[in-house]
Design an enzyme around this catalytic site. Structure first.
Site, PDB file in Angstrom:
ATOM      1  N   ARG A   1      29.211  26.613  27.790  1.00 38.85           N
ATOM      2  CA  ARG A   1      28.788  28.018  27.747  1.00 38.85           C
ATOM      3  C   ARG A   1      27.747  28.254  28.831  1.00 38.85           C
ATOM      4  O   ARG A   1      26.817  27.440  28.996  1.00 38.85           O
ATOM      5  CB  ARG A   1      28.169  28.372  26.373  1.00 38.85           C
ATOM      6  CG  ARG A   1      29.177  28.564  25.257  1.00 38.85           C
ATOM      7  CD  ARG A   1      30.062  29.812  25.451  1.00 38.85           C
ATOM      8  NE  ARG A   1      31.081  29.942  24.420  1.00 38.85           N
ATOM      9  CZ  ARG A   1      32.339  29.494  24.498  1.00 38.85           C
ATOM     10  NH1 ARG A   1      32.740  28.882  25.599  1.00 38.85           N
ATOM     11  NH2 ARG A   1      33.190  29.679  23.519  1.00 38.85           N
TER      12      ARG A   1
ATOM     13  N   ASP B   1      32.701  26.321  34.687  1.00 40.43           N
ATOM     14  CA  ASP B   1      33.840  27.125  34.220  1.00 40.43           C
ATOM     15  C   ASP B   1      33.352  28.339  33.436  1.00 40.43           C
ATOM     16  O   ASP B   1      34.152  29.186  33.057  1.00 40.43           O
ATOM     17  CB  ASP B   1      34.755  26.265  33.332  1.00 40.43           C
ATOM     18  CG  ASP B   1      36.008  27.025  32.926  1.00 40.43           C
ATOM     19  OD1 ASP B   1      36.656  27.597  33.829  1.00 40.43           O
ATOM     20  OD2 ASP B   1      36.327  27.079  31.720  1.00 40.43           O
TER      21      ASP B   1
ATOM     22  N   GLU C   1      29.433  36.573  31.922  1.00 40.70           N
ATOM     23  CA  GLU C   1      30.829  36.581  32.404  1.00 40.70           C
ATOM     24  C   GLU C   1      31.697  37.608  31.676  1.00 40.70           C
ATOM     25  O   GLU C   1      32.747  38.008  32.187  1.00 40.70           O
ATOM     26  CB  GLU C   1      31.449  35.191  32.211  1.00 40.70           C
ATOM     27  CG  GLU C   1      31.602  34.800  30.742  1.00 40.70           C
ATOM     28  CD  GLU C   1      32.287  33.455  30.515  1.00 40.70           C
ATOM     29  OE1 GLU C   1      31.837  32.449  31.091  1.00 40.70           O
ATOM     30  OE2 GLU C   1      33.272  33.424  29.747  1.00 40.70           O
TER      31      GLU C   1
ATOM     32  N   HIS D   1      36.440  30.688  33.504  1.00 40.34           N
ATOM     33  CA  HIS D   1      36.615  30.366  32.085  1.00 40.34           C
ATOM     34  C   HIS D   1      38.106  30.155  31.763  1.00 40.34           C
ATOM     35  O   HIS D   1      38.682  30.848  30.928  1.00 40.34           O
ATOM     36  CB  HIS D   1      36.011  31.462  31.194  1.00 40.34           C
ATOM     37  CG  HIS D   1      35.676  30.945  29.822  1.00 40.34           C
ATOM     38  ND1 HIS D   1      34.622  31.400  29.081  1.00 40.34           N
ATOM     39  CD2 HIS D   1      36.266  29.983  29.032  1.00 40.34           C
ATOM     40  CE1 HIS D   1      34.576  30.779  27.920  1.00 40.34           C
ATOM     41  NE2 HIS D   1      35.570  29.905  27.872  1.00 40.34           N
TER      42      HIS D   1
HETATM   43  P1  NAD Z   1      32.523  20.312  18.669  1.00 40.83           P
HETATM   44  O1  NAD Z   1      31.848  21.121  17.623  1.00 40.83           O
HETATM   45  O2  NAD Z   1      33.689  19.471  18.305  1.00 40.83           O
HETATM   46  O3  NAD Z   1      31.453  19.350  19.376  1.00 40.83           O
HETATM   47  C1  NAD Z   1      30.171  19.752  19.730  1.00 40.83           C
HETATM   48  C2  NAD Z   1      29.284  18.518  19.635  1.00 40.83           C
HETATM   49  O4  NAD Z   1      28.006  18.875  20.162  1.00 40.83           O
HETATM   50  C3  NAD Z   1      29.066  18.032  18.191  1.00 40.83           C
HETATM   51  O5  NAD Z   1      29.397  16.663  18.100  1.00 40.83           O
HETATM   52  C4  NAD Z   1      27.576  18.261  17.956  1.00 40.83           C
HETATM   53  O6  NAD Z   1      26.978  17.267  17.119  1.00 40.83           O
HETATM   54  C5  NAD Z   1      27.031  18.190  19.371  1.00 40.83           C
HETATM   55  N1  NAD Z   1      25.745  18.831  19.559  1.00 40.83           N
HETATM   56  C6  NAD Z   1      25.304  20.013  19.039  1.00 40.83           C
HETATM   57  N2  NAD Z   1      24.049  20.248  19.453  1.00 40.83           N
HETATM   58  C7  NAD Z   1      23.695  19.205  20.239  1.00 40.83           C
HETATM   59  C8  NAD Z   1      22.529  18.872  20.976  1.00 40.83           C
HETATM   60  N3  NAD Z   1      21.452  19.681  20.975  1.00 40.83           N
HETATM   61  N4  NAD Z   1      22.522  17.715  21.671  1.00 40.83           N
HETATM   62  C9  NAD Z   1      23.585  16.901  21.691  1.00 40.83           C
HETATM   63  N5  NAD Z   1      24.728  17.156  21.014  1.00 40.83           N
HETATM   64  C10 NAD Z   1      24.774  18.301  20.305  1.00 40.83           C
HETATM   65  O7  NAD Z   1      32.894  21.345  19.829  1.00 40.83           O
HETATM   66  P2  NAD Z   1      33.995  21.152  20.959  1.00 40.83           P
HETATM   67  O8  NAD Z   1      35.308  21.616  20.467  1.00 40.83           O
HETATM   68  O9  NAD Z   1      33.863  19.784  21.528  1.00 40.83           O
HETATM   69  O10 NAD Z   1      33.505  22.254  22.024  1.00 40.83           O
HETATM   70  C11 NAD Z   1      32.272  22.119  22.698  1.00 40.83           C
HETATM   71  C12 NAD Z   1      31.958  23.433  23.381  1.00 40.83           C
HETATM   72  O11 NAD Z   1      32.906  23.652  24.438  1.00 40.83           O
HETATM   73  C13 NAD Z   1      32.139  24.685  22.511  1.00 40.83           C
HETATM   74  O12 NAD Z   1      30.992  24.923  21.735  1.00 40.83           O
HETATM   75  C14 NAD Z   1      32.372  25.770  23.512  1.00 40.83           C
HETATM   76  O13 NAD Z   1      31.133  26.313  23.890  1.00 40.83           O
HETATM   77  C15 NAD Z   1      32.962  25.034  24.701  1.00 40.83           C
HETATM   78  N6  NAD Z   1      34.364  25.408  24.986  1.00 40.83           N
HETATM   79  C16 NAD Z   1      34.678  25.854  26.230  1.00 40.83           C
HETATM   80  C17 NAD Z   1      35.987  26.175  26.533  1.00 40.83           C
HETATM   81  C18 NAD Z   1      36.394  26.624  27.923  1.00 40.83           C
HETATM   82  O14 NAD Z   1      37.508  27.135  28.098  1.00 40.83           O
HETATM   83  N7  NAD Z   1      35.556  26.439  28.932  1.00 40.83           N
HETATM   84  C19 NAD Z   1      36.984  26.064  25.565  1.00 40.83           C
HETATM   85  C20 NAD Z   1      36.624  25.586  24.299  1.00 40.83           C
HETATM   86  C21 NAD Z   1      35.310  25.264  24.016  1.00 40.83           C
END
Ligand code: NAD
Length: 328
Positions: free
Chosen positions: A232, A256, A261, A293
């Site tokens: 994000r 990305d 955005e 994105h």
């Molecule tokens: P997820 O919930 O499976 O994993 C997130 C991880 O981050 C968890 O294991 C959590 O414990 C950890 N976390 C939370 N706060 C933390 C911190 N302060 N320090 C370290 N670790 C921390 O989520 P995911 O499916 O892996 O997705 C991750 C992120 O990717 C989403 O939140 C979203 O913002 C982003 N995303 C982007 C796109 C894109 O098209 N660019 C698509 C999907 C998701």
């Protein structure tokens, strides 16, 4: 079951058609977003499906309830465009979607490689028949220490993807993911910043993670660090990141996502005046790669986004549940 489909994109049409036949549903395709003005077109339907561009505030939820529609599905994973508290208050059930981590994880590795091999510049040069080598020398993955911040679904898959490159992988997360234990070493965030040649963010945007990439954290990183953000935009303080690119504390940046955005990415803005100075300024650096994105955007993910959200609506309809909950 009759479902009103708003925000439909061309790439979703075949998937909806398939589902309609398979699940014996009747879809009503309604052009544009769900708004107070377009809601009446869903009248008589049992549920509504939207994308993230439809902003569903309390007044719209009340109007939905008034015309007898109490089931709403978003074909996105995120549901911040829906007022969930108001949905609960007015008895509208909401479900979201889900998709596998591979698309974003593959894209992340692509951005890492593009940054490491200076591919943006190589591509630009080749397009104008400049085939010089000067300034294009890259580095090899086997020599890199790569820091993955967040080892949930996507971060863990990035680590699995990277495991064949021979790089050293450091990871940070409060929850240790055993599935990647043989590929990565969990460390403290400060150690990851200190040791990593490449830092890649895979954590959600939360109050405590907002702007975690800032002047102080950047100063802890190796000079010339490669920073990748497929998570994000708001995880970064953009002004501090710009300063770090200018001072060369950041050696390459691949994004990305970008703060502000919304309304720009996923639209054709070629002839518009774009109101995001930082986005335009950062994009012009030779060592900054920015994509709109699209990390999630694969055939497999779109199929999941449509079918999981529609199936969730059908499930709610069949259960006739009176609970309000977000179903993932
Ligand atoms: P997820 O919930 O499976 O994993 C997130 C991880 O981050 C968890 O294991 C959590 O414990 C950890 N976390 C939370 N706060 C933390 C911190 N302060 N320090 C370290 N670790 C921390 O989520 P995911 O499916 O892996 O997705 C991750 C992120 O990717 C989403 O939140 C979203 O913002 C982003 N995303 C982007 C796109 C894109 O098209 N660019 C698509 C999907 C998701």
């Amino acid at each position: 079951m009759n479902i009103a489909i708003y925000d439909i994109r061309q790439d979703e049409q075949a998937i909806f058609k398939c589902l309609e036949e398979k699940l014996k549903l009747k879809f009503h395709y309604i052009k544009g977003h769900l708004t107070a003005e377009s809601l009446h077109r869903a009248s008589g339907c049992d549920g509504i499906s939207v994308l993230g561009h439809s902003h569903i505030a309390e007044d719209l939820l009340v109007s939905m309830k008034e015309i007898g529609i109490t089931k709403l599905a978003t074909r996105t994973v995120g549901y911040n465009h829906i007022d969930l508290a108001a949905a609960a208050k007015h008895g509208v059930q909401v479900c979201n979607s889900k998709y596998g981590p591979h698309g974003v994880a593959d894209f992340t590795v692509m951005l890492i490689l593009m940054a490491l091999r200076k591919y943006k510049q190589a591509l630009f040069r080749a397009n104008v028949n400049d085939y010089s080598l000067q300034g294009l020398q890259g580095r090899e993955m086997k020599d890199m220490v790569i820091g993955i911040v967040g080892t949930g679904n996507i971060g863990a898959q990035v680590i699995r993807n990277l495991s064949g490159f021979g790089c050293r992988i450091l990871a940070v997360d409060a929850f240790k993911n055993q599935s990647i234990a043989k590929h990565a070493e969990y460390v403290e965030l400060s150690d990851l910043y200190r040791q990593a040649d490449i830092v890649s963010l895979h954590i959600p945007l939360l109050p405590e993670t907002r702007q975690m990439i800032n002047r102080e954290s950047l100063a802890q990183m190796k000079p010339g660090v490669i920073l990748v953000n497929c998570s994000r935009g708001e995880l970064m303080n953009v002004s501090d990141v710009i300063d770090a690119v200018e001072s060369e504390q950041i050696g390459a940046l691949a994004l990305d996502v970008f703060e502000g955005e919304e309304g720009i990415y996923h639209f054709d803005r070629r002839t518009d005046i774009i109101q995001n100075r930082d986005m335009a300024y950062l994009r012009q650096f030779p060592n900054v790669t920015m994509t709109q994105h699209i990390a999630f955007y694969t055939n497999s993910a779109v199929e999941d986004m449509v079918s999981i959200s529609v199936n969730a609506l059908v499930d709610l309809h069949q259960r006739g549940s009176s609970q309000n909950e977000v179903h993932a």
